[in-house]
Design an enzyme around this catalytic site. Structure first.
Site, PDB file in Angstrom:
ATOM      1  N   TYR A 260      88.923  27.676  86.551  1.00 46.11           N
ATOM      2  CA  TYR A 260      88.005  27.231  87.445  1.00 46.11           C
ATOM      3  C   TYR A 260      87.178  28.634  87.739  1.00 46.11           C
ATOM      4  O   TYR A 260      87.518  29.965  87.311  1.00 46.11           O
ATOM      5  CB  TYR A 260      88.839  27.269  88.961  1.00 46.11           C
ATOM      6  CG  TYR A 260      89.425  28.361  89.518  1.00 46.11           C
ATOM      7  CD1 TYR A 260      88.648  29.159  90.727  1.00 46.11           C
ATOM      8  CD2 TYR A 260      90.841  28.767  89.244  1.00 46.11           C
ATOM      9  CE1 TYR A 260      89.082  30.228  91.099  1.00 46.11           C
ATOM     10  CE2 TYR A 260      91.301  29.637  90.085  1.00 46.11           C
ATOM     11  CZ  TYR A 260      90.540  30.531  90.910  1.00 46.11           C
ATOM     12  OH  TYR A 260      91.049  31.503  91.451  1.00 46.11           O
ATOM     13  N   CYS A 261      85.957  28.342  88.260  1.00 47.17           N
ATOM     14  CA  CYS A 261      85.099  29.390  88.914  1.00 47.17           C
ATOM     15  C   CYS A 261      84.580  29.156  90.192  1.00 47.17           C
ATOM     16  O   CYS A 261      85.149  28.635  90.927  1.00 47.17           O
ATOM     17  CB  CYS A 261      83.804  29.356  87.618  1.00 47.17           C
ATOM     18  SG  CYS A 261      82.853  27.756  87.552  1.00 47.17           S
ATOM     19  N   LEU A 262      83.397  29.481  90.474  1.00 37.51           N
ATOM     20  CA  LEU A 262      82.762  29.009  91.841  1.00 37.51           C
ATOM     21  C   LEU A 262      82.605  27.643  92.024  1.00 37.51           C
ATOM     22  O   LEU A 262      82.955  27.164  93.015  1.00 37.51           O
ATOM     23  CB  LEU A 262      81.446  29.941  92.265  1.00 37.51           C
ATOM     24  CG  LEU A 262      80.892  29.849  93.548  1.00 37.51           C
ATOM     25  CD1 LEU A 262      81.806  30.416  94.560  1.00 37.51           C
ATOM     26  CD2 LEU A 262      79.440  30.433  93.563  1.00 37.51           C
TER      27      LEU A 262
ATOM     28  N   GLY B 161      82.132  25.549  89.170  1.00 33.24           N
ATOM     29  CA  GLY B 161      82.670  24.337  87.959  1.00 33.24           C
ATOM     30  C   GLY B 161      82.068  24.495  86.514  1.00 33.24           C
ATOM     31  O   GLY B 161      82.390  24.108  85.665  1.00 33.24           O
TER      32      GLY B 161
ATOM     33  N   ILE C  27      86.352  26.974  93.044  1.00 31.74           N
ATOM     34  CA  ILE C  27      86.890  27.423  94.264  1.00 31.74           C
ATOM     35  C   ILE C  27      86.294  26.885  95.444  1.00 31.74           C
ATOM     36  O   ILE C  27      87.014  26.709  96.421  1.00 31.74           O
ATOM     37  CB  ILE C  27      87.192  28.972  94.276  1.00 31.74           C
ATOM     38  CG1 ILE C  27      88.312  29.274  95.285  1.00 31.74           C
ATOM     39  CG2 ILE C  27      85.831  29.515  94.162  1.00 31.74           C
ATOM     40  CD1 ILE C  27      88.714  30.860  95.044  1.00 31.74           C
TER      41      ILE C  27
END
Length: 110
Positions: A65-67, A69, A94
């Site tokens: 995951y990142c900020l 996607g 996230i």
């Protein structure tokens, strides 16, 4: 087909509650991670993934995951190309996790 699947925040929460074994990897920058992580995640910035991928278990499911996607989709595609078979990308990152009201934890090593 990118070689990986998408997982929603609700599905990730269910996996955690069911006690499923998987690796959760946050590919955001250190500055982003300093604002909080999904509890239990390992921090592995996207630019370091090619040098660290061999340390990950190819047999275990991995959720990136990142900020939002995008970067985690790149990470998931890279892992799938390296022979990882159970690769998931957290749809919406996230941000989507937090918007569902799910908890954000302080980073383990700020």
């Amino acid at each position: 087909m990118h070689g990986f699947q998408e997982i929603t925040p609700d599905q990730l929460k269910a996996l955690r509650e069911e006690g499923e074994a998987f690796t959760l990897i946050d590919v955001r920058s250190p500055a982003e991670v300093a604002r909080g992580i999904i509890d239990g995640a390992q921090h592995l910035p996207l630019h370091l993934l090619p040098m660290s991928i061999q340390k990950l278990d190819k047999q275990s499911p991995i959720v990136f995951y990142c900020l939002s996607g995008g970067r985690s989709a790149q990470a998931a595609a890279f892992a799938a190309a390296q022979g990882f078979s159970q690769v998931l990308n957290l749809r919406g990152g996230i941000s989507a996790w937090a918007s569902r009201g799910f908890p954000i934890a302080p980073p383990a090593n700020p």
